[in-house]
Design an enzyme around this catalytic site. Structure first.
Site, PDB file in Angstrom:
ATOM      1  N   LYS A 163      41.331  38.131  26.464  1.00 45.08           N
ATOM      2  CA  LYS A 163      40.836  37.148  27.423  1.00 45.08           C
ATOM      3  C   LYS A 163      41.648  35.866  27.287  1.00 45.08           C
ATOM      4  O   LYS A 163      41.771  35.312  26.182  1.00 45.08           O
ATOM      5  CB  LYS A 163      39.355  36.897  27.123  1.00 45.08           C
ATOM      6  CG  LYS A 163      38.576  36.289  28.251  1.00 45.08           C
ATOM      7  CD  LYS A 163      37.106  36.246  27.866  1.00 45.08           C
ATOM      8  CE  LYS A 163      36.233  35.661  28.918  1.00 45.08           C
ATOM      9  NZ  LYS A 163      34.858  35.453  28.425  1.00 45.08           N
ATOM     10  N   LEU A 164      42.202  35.416  28.407  1.00 45.22           N
ATOM     11  CA  LEU A 164      43.122  34.278  28.409  1.00 45.22           C
ATOM     12  C   LEU A 164      42.697  33.273  29.470  1.00 45.22           C
ATOM     13  O   LEU A 164      42.318  33.671  30.580  1.00 45.22           O
ATOM     14  CB  LEU A 164      44.540  34.773  28.750  1.00 45.22           C
ATOM     15  CG  LEU A 164      45.146  35.776  27.756  1.00 45.22           C
ATOM     16  CD1 LEU A 164      46.055  36.746  28.463  1.00 45.22           C
ATOM     17  CD2 LEU A 164      45.888  35.027  26.659  1.00 45.22           C
TER      18      LEU A 164
END
Ligand code: E4P
Length: 218
Positions: free
Chosen positions: A87-88
């Site tokens: 997750k970015l």
């Protein structure tokens, strides 16, 4: 329509999983902190524990905000389990990292998305999921569900395979509104998922069935 649970709490993840309708989990640094998970090693262990409970995608968020740090952390997270999705945040560095991971075949969730333009860049970079935050937009008197609908429409029009993961879901009605808007996934608190079951006619109907059965059978 896929259901993810938005928590790092293992009991809640187990409970949702036992319902038999859970497709995955999303976490974020605040949710990990809420469970008092400290340090990289403990975080990795916790993600592994989540993956052992749920047979589905588990989003694990990077803490780094620079590109090199995101790549290093993302690679470490992806190595924990094949179901981990990196997750970015939807920043310039995050979008670069999404592109990097797409090239490596590592799945990503581009998070903290609040506009169609951000969602467009996430899809162009090759994100597996994009996370528009419904509740946080509603909190500032904007329309979170409308954003979900706009992104769904844009991705369909251009044929982007990125899945729209409606996040920051606050209540059961949000879930149904995101279903109507065409979201691929909703990540929800356990209470909002359980809220889908609630109906007074189900309760009174069941009570009447059981009373009739008891009247005849004793
Ligand atoms: C998304 O993946 C986030 O973890 C989450 O949905 C944020 O929700 P909040 O606005 O309730 O913190």
């Amino acid at each position: 329509m896929k259901f993810f649970i938005d928590t790092a709490n293992l009991d809640q993840i187990r409970e949702a999983n036992e319902l038999g309708v859970l497709d995955g989990v999303t976490t974020n640094p605040s949710l990990m902190a809420k469970e008092n998970i400290r340090g990289e090693e403990n975080c990795r262990r916790h993600y592994a524990a989540i993956c052992a409970i749920v047979d589905g995608d588990v989003s694990a968020e990077v803490i780094a905000t620079d590109y090199e740090g995101m790549i290093r952390e993302g690679e470490e997270l992806a190595a924990i389990h094949p179901n981990i999705v990196v997750k970015l945040p939807c920043t310039a560095e995050g979008i670069r990292a999404v592109r990097y991971f797409a090239g490596k075949g590592i799945r990503t969730n581009c998070t903290l998305v609040f506009s169609p333009g951000q969602a467009l860049l996430a899809a162009k970079a090759g994100a597996t999921y994009v996370s528009p935050f419904v509740g946080r937009l509603d909190d500032i008197c904007s329309d979170g569900v409308e954003l979900v609908g706009k992104i769904v429409e844009m991705y369909r029009y251009y044929g982007y395979p990125t899945q729209v993961l409606a996040a920051s879901i606050r209540h059961t009605q949000h879930i149904m509104q995101c279903v109507e808007a065409g979201a691929d996934v909703a990540t929800c608190p356990l209470a909002a998922i359980k809220g889908l079951l609630r109906h007074p006619l189900t309760d009174s109907g069941l009570a009447a069935f059981l009373a009739d059965h008891k009247r005849v059978n004793g």
